[in-house]
Design an enzyme around this catalytic site. Sequence first.
Site, PDB file in Angstrom:
ATOM      1  N   CYS A  73      39.693  83.928  61.352  1.00 58.49           N
ATOM      2  CA  CYS A  73      40.629  85.007  61.631  1.00 58.49           C
ATOM      3  C   CYS A  73      40.560  85.310  63.126  1.00 58.49           C
ATOM      4  CB  CYS A  73      40.206  86.224  60.815  1.00 58.49           C
ATOM      5  SG  CYS A  73      41.087  87.741  61.190  1.00 58.49           S
ATOM      6  N   ASN A  74      41.690  85.198  63.804  1.00 54.44           N
ATOM      7  CA  ASN A  74      41.716  85.484  65.251  1.00 54.44           C
ATOM      8  C   ASN A  74      41.324  86.929  65.533  1.00 54.44           C
ATOM      9  OD1 ASN A  74      43.464  83.138  66.839  1.00 54.44           O
ATOM     10  ND2 ASN A  74      43.953  83.298  64.680  1.00 54.44           N
ATOM     11  N   CYS A 183      47.240  83.679  64.897  1.00 52.49           N
ATOM     12  CA  CYS A 183      46.816  84.308  63.643  1.00 52.49           C
ATOM     13  C   CYS A 183      46.778  83.204  62.597  1.00 52.49           C
ATOM     14  CB  CYS A 183      47.813  85.399  63.248  1.00 52.49           C
ATOM     15  SG  CYS A 183      47.573  86.062  61.589  1.00 52.49           S
TER      16      CYS A 183
HETATM   17  N1  DGL Z   1      44.426  85.880  59.735  1.00 52.84           N
HETATM   18  C1  DGL Z   1      44.211  87.007  60.586  1.00 52.84           C
HETATM   19  C2  DGL Z   1      44.205  86.534  62.046  1.00 52.84           C
HETATM   20  O1  DGL Z   1      44.020  85.350  62.310  1.00 52.84           O
HETATM   21  C3  DGL Z   1      45.221  88.037  60.210  1.00 52.84           C
HETATM   22  C4  DGL Z   1      44.969  89.334  60.800  1.00 52.84           C
HETATM   23  C5  DGL Z   1      45.431  90.506  59.995  1.00 52.84           C
HETATM   24  O2  DGL Z   1      44.971  90.695  58.879  1.00 52.84           O
HETATM   25  O3  DGL Z   1      46.209  91.276  60.581  1.00 52.84           O
HETATM   26  O4  DGL Z   1      44.327  87.294  62.966  1.00 52.84           O
END
Ligand code: DGL
Length: 262
Positions: A73-74, A183
């Site tokens: 997750c970024n 993301c």
């Molecule tokens: N998959 C997460 C990322 O890479 C999503 C972030 C979120 O939940 O807003 O940032």
Amino acid sequence: MNNQPIGLFDSGIGGTSIWKEVIKLLPNENSIYLSDSKNAPYGEKSSKEIVALAIKNTEILLSKGCKLIIVACNTATTNAIDYLRKHYNVPFIGIEPAIKPAALYSKTGAVGILATKGTLSSKLFEKTTREYAKNITTIEQKGAGLVPLIETGKINSTETIQLLETYLKPMLQFNIDHLVLGCTHYPYLIPSIKNILGPNVNIIDSGEAVAKQTKTVLEKNNLLNKIETNPKHQFFTNGNKKVIESILQPINLDLSIKQLDF
Ligand code: DGL
């Protein structure tokens, strides 16, 4: 220790885009994936809240014996990985927007970045942009609303496509030739993104780079699983099990998907 699983977590199903790359490159590895859908989107939370969620997920993965953790997750990486590396002994692999290759390969000198508010406002993102994108124009766009749509299975819905159009079409006026996906949920939108941006914009997602880095770190720490039995892949979600099932359904591996309250 070597046949212990690799742990991954995300605010939902997005990190499965990373998991797929990891398993492709490291087919002997067992894995445990935590889909914290109940707390999605992380991108709208404060840095303090994101760190607390990253700690909670890390402790669950460690209690299940994970030998290495991928913060898939970024938003969690850019806000919490320094903390995690400082406080826990296992190696951590993170993912952050791939600004460096985009800046390096851009011919028009303009690059789009689609990421969450939590990533775009993080110190790590600011540092990376300052370091690698100082000679190019970056067009930063928050992907507000996209994660909840993906989490509810609306990947190809009109609503999702319209929102993407609102976010991406203005970037074309800046003549971008690369779009960085910041993301891990967004790779599931690539077909729609390509339709909107056309063939002249390269889409950069870092899944493969994360898999390569995972392999390097496992090798360096002598943690590669060399036992060639059928690896086990366990998924735990605190959200709707059907959504993660549908995303993993075409994969022909030994998968177990369970509902867990965490
Ligand atoms: N998959 C997460 C990322 O890479 C999503 C972030 C979120 O939940 O807003 O940032």
